[in-house]
Structures are given as C-alpha cells and as structure tokens.
Design an enzyme around this catalytic site. Structure first.
Site, mmCIF file in Angstrom:
data_model
loop_
_atom_site.group_PDB
_atom_site.id
_atom_site.type_symbol
_atom_site.label_atom_id
_atom_site.label_comp_id
_atom_site.label_asym_id
_atom_site.label_seq_id
_atom_site.Cartn_x
_atom_site.Cartn_y
_atom_site.Cartn_z
ATOM 1 N N GLY A 82 0.836 -1.195 0.000
ATOM 2 C CA GLY A 82 0.000 0.000 0.000
ATOM 3 C C GLY A 82 0.874 1.249 0.000
ATOM 4 N N THR A 83 1.985 1.169 0.700
ATOM 5 C CA THR A 83 2.906 2.307 0.753
ATOM 6 C C THR A 83 3.398 2.654 -0.650
ATOM 7 O OG1 THR A 83 3.572 1.667 2.976
ATOM 8 C CG2 THR A 83 5.093 3.088 1.779
ATOM 9 N N HIS A 210 -2.765 -7.221 2.521
ATOM 10 C CA HIS A 210 -2.482 -7.950 3.765
ATOM 11 C C HIS A 210 -3.399 -7.559 4.920
ATOM 12 C CE1 HIS A 210 -0.135 -4.866 6.130
ATOM 13 N NE2 HIS A 210 -0.080 -4.304 4.938
ATOM 14 N N CYS A 335 5.506 2.608 16.480
ATOM 15 C CA CYS A 335 6.715 2.058 17.068
ATOM 16 C C CYS A 335 7.960 2.604 16.400
ATOM 17 C CB CYS A 335 6.735 0.552 16.861
ATOM 18 S SG CYS A 335 5.943 -0.329 18.162
HETATM 19 C C1 LIG Z 1 -4.305 4.252 5.696
HETATM 20 C C2 LIG Z 1 -3.085 3.455 5.292
HETATM 21 N N1 LIG Z 1 -2.438 3.800 4.180
HETATM 22 C C3 LIG Z 1 -1.359 3.116 3.757
HETATM 23 C C4 LIG Z 1 -0.854 2.046 4.475
HETATM 24 C C5 LIG Z 1 0.347 1.308 3.977
HETATM 25 O O1 LIG Z 1 -0.005 0.010 3.508
HETATM 26 P P1 LIG Z 1 1.053 -1.196 3.494
HETATM 27 O O2 LIG Z 1 1.149 -1.717 4.887
HETATM 28 O O3 LIG Z 1 0.458 -2.189 2.532
HETATM 29 O O4 LIG Z 1 2.342 -0.653 2.998
HETATM 30 C C6 LIG Z 1 -1.499 1.679 5.659
HETATM 31 C C7 LIG Z 1 -0.951 0.590 6.495
HETATM 32 O O5 LIG Z 1 -0.998 0.626 7.706
HETATM 33 C C8 LIG Z 1 -2.655 2.381 6.069
HETATM 34 O O6 LIG Z 1 -3.313 2.058 7.194
#
Ligand SMILES: Cc1ncc(COP(=O)(O)O)c(C=O)c1O
Length: 390
Positions: A82-83, A210, A335
């Site tokens: 997601g990042t 995930h 963390c």
């Molecule tokens: C709102 C939001 N955006 C982006 C991410 C990033 O996703 P990933 O963990 O797949 O990199 C997260 C993960 O915690 C999230 O909660």
C-alpha cells in the site's frame, strides 16, 4: 476459525487483536498460491507456455481485484505494498502536472505514506487540513484549500487508527469538478467497507492485500481509465508500463483469491461479524474498566477496529502486559526502535496520545479472542494504576 493459537506448545493461547496492522492469510489464498510457489515460476512477460500460465493467473487475479473494488481490470495496477501504491499516486500526480512549483491538499490524519510522499520534494507546498475530535475532516474545508495551482488532493477513506469514515466521495466530486486529480487512500478501509472506484469518483485509489486476509508483498493502485499516469517504479514495461519490475505472481494470485471471498455478500457478512465483536469488546471494557473512553466516531466507522483511551496509565506498559498474557493489540502510537512515538492522528484530534490502544478483528476472529482480552484487561489496568499511585 478462532485466531486463538499457541506460539509454542507451552505458551498460553493467544488472542490476536491486531488485524488492522496485518491479518493472517486466508486458507483460500494459501491454496491458490501454492501452485505458484511450487510449480509455476516463469516470468509472466515471456511468450513460452510457462510464462503464459503465470500471465493468465495474474490477469485472473486482476479481474477478481477489479470486481471487488468496482474497477475495470485495466484500472488495476499491482504494486508491492500500500505504501508503494500511495507513493506512486502522489509522485505520479505531481509528475503529470509537470510544474516547477506544486501545491497539494491533504489532511492531518493521513498515514505516513501519504504525509511523507507529499512532503518529500522541496518544490511541493502542502496544505494540511485539520480534523474534529472524532478524527473527521470536513469536505468543504478540504475543497476550500484547493487553489488554481493545486496538482493533487489526497485524502483517506477511513482512518487507520480510530476507524472514522471520511467524506472522500464528496471531496473527489468537488475536486474533480475543479480539474484537480484526487487520490483516495483506502488501505485501511479495503475489505472492511465498500470501496468502489466508480462510486468514489476518485482518479486514483490505493488498496492493500495484507489487511484483508491476503498476502503481504502485494497491493494495488486503481487508476481511473483515461488518466495519463507516469510510472513511479521504472525499468520494465510490466503492468502496461505503469509499474516496472517483475510481478510477485503468488502474492498477486493470493490477493485475487482474498478479493473473491469478499464479493457477493462476503464483505457484508464479515463486516457484520466484526462489528458484533468490536461492539462486545467495547461494551465489556467500558463496563468493567472505569476511566476508559472510545476515540473516533462510534457509528460512521470501520467495523473491525476500536481505539480506546485509558486514563491514568500509559499505552506501552498495557501493551506489554497484554502481550505477556497472550493478547496482541496495537497502540495508537507508532513504534520506533526506541519507544512508542506519540500518534500524530490522535494529536490532530486533540486527544491524549499516550493513553490509547487499538484492538482490531478480522476474517478469522471469534468470541474467544474478545473473551481473552476481557479476561485480562481490567486486571492489568487496575494493577498499573495502583503501581502509579504507590
Ligand atoms: C491508511 C493506510 N495507508 C497506507 C498504508 C500502507 O499500507 P502497506 O502496509 O500495505 O504498505 C497503511 C498501512 O498501515 C494504512 O493504514
């Protein structure tokens, strides 16, 4: 299936209440992925029979993911997280605008993937819109921040720490009417509430596998048809030249299998079960532990997570004591290697960031997990409060 498992035979049973960080892999995903871990290894970009097997598998997964998120298969670009999807969206929107000076509108409760990609380039000016005490930003306030030189509006669909649902669709409509590209970060929401690219009206939308019971190592950026969009990761023509790099075929296949479980009423069924568990956890906690408050909006919220503020004792010792007694939860804080950092989300809401913990359930959670939490939490808080006063 209960998530209550033993890490080792001698350990007490564990109650895993941190699905919002990452959920276990669904059995259907494991089954779908195994042939691609064991037998089908070929580069899906190659023309031989082996390559065709992996190519076909990716395209099937693309259809499954598109189906869950109200998108056309061609609108799905697989990424590694997601990042990465968020970084690609922000960078791509700024690159396509192609201006020397960029203006972006975002909010104070976004995930660090959004905040850090917006603030990365010194040439980008970022307007950060604040939130109310429930963590919600106002659609009109976000739209009022849009200027003639705004290249991107990026907002979340739901908050990842407190679960509050956001007015992302109203923002997408208003911003697009002004010709501004809109990205919606739906990573926390995907698989828990309806995420529909068409209904949302966004140009770009990030989702991750995930957190909905799919594998780590895959996610997707949904790119509205017709949007010219430069790749963030370059060096290969994969994903129709929108994301270079060889595809993680098993992970993508697993994402497709998870998505397939959530269509045709699957998401609604799981959301209802999740809501019942989080309601019971919240009610049980408020009943048994004085001085606890629930943060975020209590009704317009994600079904599977709750953020609780605990007066008179800090989050870290509670987390450690819960962990020792077999319960895994997360704090509202993040963390670092040294300690828990105060949460920018809770700070933006004006609530006490040292005293919160987030409990979240998922596709395999059961009453036993909630019971495990309720059995030990009141005693832990009481003991820690007593220690503070002695
Ligand atoms: C709102 C939001 N955006 C982006 C991410 C990033 O996703 P990933 O963990 O797949 O990199 C997260 C993960 O915690 C999230 O909660």
């Amino acid at each position: 299936m209960a998530t209550t498992t033993a890490l080792r035979a001698s350990d007490v049973p564990r109650a895993y209440l941190d699905h919002a960080s990452s959920s276990p892999l669904r059995p259907a995903c494991v089954e779908a992925m195994l042939p691609f871990l064991r037998d089908h290894h070929a580069d899906p970009g190659r023309l031989h029979a082996e390559g065709r097997v992996t190519r076909v598998a990716i395209e099937q997964a693309r259809e499954q993911v598109a189906n869950l998120f109200g998108a056309r298969p061609r609108e799905v670009v697989f990424t590694a997280s997601g990042t990465e999807a968020v970084n690609s969206a922000v960078w791509g929107a700024l690159a396509r605008a192609g201006r020397e000076h960029q203006h972006v509108v975002t909010t104070a409760v976004e995930h660090s993937a959004v905040i850090e990609s917006c603030t990365r380039l010194p040439t980008t000016e970022v307007t950060v819109v604040g939130v109310d005490r429930t963590g919600r930003f106002d659609a009109d306030a976000v739209l009022a921040a849009v200027r003639p030189d705004t290249a991107l509006v990026t907002v979340q669909l739901a908050n990842h720490e407190v679960g509050t649902l956001q007015p992302a669709a109203a923002i997408a409509t208003g911003a697009r009417e002004r010709g501004v590209v809109v990205h919606v970060d739906a990573c926390a929401a995907a698989g828990h509430v309806d995420v529909d690219l068409g209904a949302l009206g966004a140009d770009l939308c990030s989702v991750t596998a995930h957190k909905l019971g799919g594998p780590k190592g895959t996610a997707a950026l949904l790119v509205r048809r017709g949007l010219r969009f430069p790749p963030f990761v370059v060096g290969g023509a994969q994903e129709r030249a929108r994301r270079g790099g060889i595809e993680d075929v098993p992970a993508i296949v697993g994402f497709g299998a998870a998505a397939a479980e959530l269509v045709d009423g699957g998401l609604e069924r799981e959301a209802e079960a999740a809501r019942a568990l989080t309601d019971r956890l919240t009610a049980g906690t408020l009943e048994r532990v004085p001085g606890v408050e629930r943060f975020g909006d209590h009704t317009a919220c994600l079904p599977h997570l709750v953020c609780l503020g605990v007066g008179g004792v800090e989050a870290e010792p509670i987390l450690l004591a819960l962990d020792q007694q077999g319960v895994a939860v997360h704090s509202g804080s993040s963390c670092s290697s040294e300690a828990l950092e105060p949460s920018p989300v809770l700070a933006a809401m004006g609530v006490d960031a040292d005293h919160s913990l987030r409990a979240s359930v998922g596709w395999c959670s059961s009453d036993a997990d909630v019971d495990g939490f309720l059995a030990v939490f009141p005693g832990i808080v009481e003991r820690l409060r007593r220690l503070r006063t002695t």
